[in-house]
Motif scaffolding. Structure first.
Motif, PDB file in Angstrom:
ATOM      1  N   GLU A  41     -10.896  -3.486   2.249  1.00  0.00           N
ATOM      2  CA  GLU A  41     -12.346  -3.417   2.454  1.00  0.00           C
ATOM      3  C   GLU A  41     -12.911  -4.794   2.781  1.00  0.00           C
ATOM      4  O   GLU A  41     -13.801  -4.924   3.634  1.00  0.00           O
ATOM      5  CB  GLU A  41     -13.023  -2.828   1.219  1.00  0.00           C
ATOM      6  N   CYS A  75      -3.627   5.045   4.619  1.00  0.00           N
ATOM      7  CA  CYS A  75      -4.958   5.217   4.024  1.00  0.00           C
ATOM      8  C   CYS A  75      -5.384   6.678   4.021  1.00  0.00           C
ATOM      9  O   CYS A  75      -6.056   7.140   3.092  1.00  0.00           O
ATOM     10  CB  CYS A  75      -5.987   4.381   4.785  1.00  0.00           C
ATOM     11  N   TRP A 132     -14.990   2.743  -0.286  1.00  0.00           N
ATOM     12  CA  TRP A 132     -14.692   1.578   0.549  1.00  0.00           C
ATOM     13  C   TRP A 132     -15.207   1.892   1.963  1.00  0.00           C
ATOM     14  O   TRP A 132     -14.422   2.263   2.858  1.00  0.00           O
ATOM     15  CB  TRP A 132     -13.183   1.306   0.564  1.00  0.00           C
ATOM     16  N   LEU A 190      -6.880  -1.060  -1.643  1.00  0.00           N
ATOM     17  CA  LEU A 190      -7.949  -0.632  -0.751  1.00  0.00           C
ATOM     18  C   LEU A 190      -9.128  -1.603  -0.808  1.00  0.00           C
ATOM     19  O   LEU A 190      -9.791  -1.852   0.207  1.00  0.00           O
ATOM     20  CB  LEU A 190      -8.404   0.785  -1.106  1.00  0.00           C
ATOM     21  N   SER A 194      -5.061   9.165   1.070  1.00  0.00           N
ATOM     22  CA  SER A 194      -6.074   9.250   0.016  1.00  0.00           C
ATOM     23  C   SER A 194      -6.688  10.636  -0.045  1.00  0.00           C
ATOM     24  O   SER A 194      -7.030  11.137  -1.126  1.00  0.00           O
ATOM     25  CB  SER A 194      -7.174   8.214   0.264  1.00  0.00           C
ATOM     26  N   LEU A 205     -12.247   7.729  -0.143  1.00  0.00           N
ATOM     27  CA  LEU A 205     -12.342   6.483   0.618  1.00  0.00           C
ATOM     28  C   LEU A 205     -13.770   5.992   0.797  1.00  0.00           C
ATOM     29  O   LEU A 205     -13.976   4.833   1.166  1.00  0.00           O
ATOM     30  CB  LEU A 205     -11.691   6.657   1.995  1.00  0.00           C
ATOM     31  N   LEU A 208       0.809  -1.215   0.000  1.00  0.00           N
ATOM     32  CA  LEU A 208       0.000   0.000   0.000  1.00  0.00           C
ATOM     33  C   LEU A 208       0.845   1.269   0.000  1.00  0.00           C
ATOM     34  O   LEU A 208       0.613   2.183  -0.794  1.00  0.00           O
ATOM     35  CB  LEU A 208      -0.941  -0.016   1.212  1.00  0.00           C
TER      36      LEU A 208
END
Length: 202
Positions: free
Chosen positions: A137, A163, A176, A133, A166, A173, A105
């Motif tokens: 999820e 994360c 997700w 992602l 993003s 996001l 990631l």
């Protein structure tokens, strides 16, 4: 201890963890392009690799690489429950998630923060990030609060930070929802709030 960090970078995970364990520490921001810290130190004398995080221990020894630092802090404060016991399947899962965040990631976001990256590079990166992602999820869609279940771990600190990038690169996001809920949940932890305020992020 002293944490050498760059605002919002992966070093934020170490910053959050230091707060989780209620450690006594100082922070020194790093301009990685110039190779200098805000206190005027040549950062290459701290970490010859030139990037954050670097954690200088009370002994003067310096640790680098986020996943290693996070586990060191967790292992030295077992009462905080931030990492399962070594040798257990749960610990292997923690390392699995730390490694995924670091090698998959985190690296997938690299073109967004590379000056020489083209629009095509960033479009390809967006698809790559989206695939990672989507995997995450599937993990959180079972209703777990954190990666290992109900309890927060150092892997969550790292995943939250990456994360959250993003928000800065135009990836929504909310595509997700379970992962987005995890990011929001983690952002509200006092440890995360304090770290982000100290780094000027909120």
């Amino acid at each position: 201890m002293k944490l050498f960090y760059k605002p919002g970078a992966c070093s934020l995970a170490t910053h959050i963890t230091l707060n989780e364990i209620a450690a006594a520490y100082e922070i020194d921001s790093v301009d990685t392009d110039a190779g200098k810290t805000s206190s005027g130190i040549d950062f290459n004398t701290i970490n010859p690799k030139g990037y954050v995080p670097a954690l200088q221990l009370a002994s003067g020894e310096v640790l680098t690489e986020g996943a290693a630092i996070l586990q060191y802090l967790a292992d030295n404060h077992p009462e905080r429950g931030l990492a399962p016991k070594a040798g257990t399947v749960a610990r292997a899962r923690l390392q699995e998630y730390l490694n995924f965040t670091s090698s998959e990631l985190h690296k997938a976001f690299t073109p967004f923060f590379t000056a020489s990256a083209t629009t095509q590079d960033k479009e390809k990166a967006a698809k790559n990030v989206a695939a990672k992602l989507s995997y995450l999820e599937t993990l959180f869609s079972d209703g777990r609060a954190y990666l290992l279940g109900a309890e927060f771990s150092v892997a969550d600190a790292y995943l939250f930070v990456v994360c959250n990038w993003s928000n800065f690169v135009g990836i929504d996001l909310m595509s997700w929802p379970s992962l987005a809920a995890f990011v929001e949940r983690t952002s509200q932890r006092p440890s995360a709030q304090a770290a982000m305020k100290a780094e000027g992020l909120i």
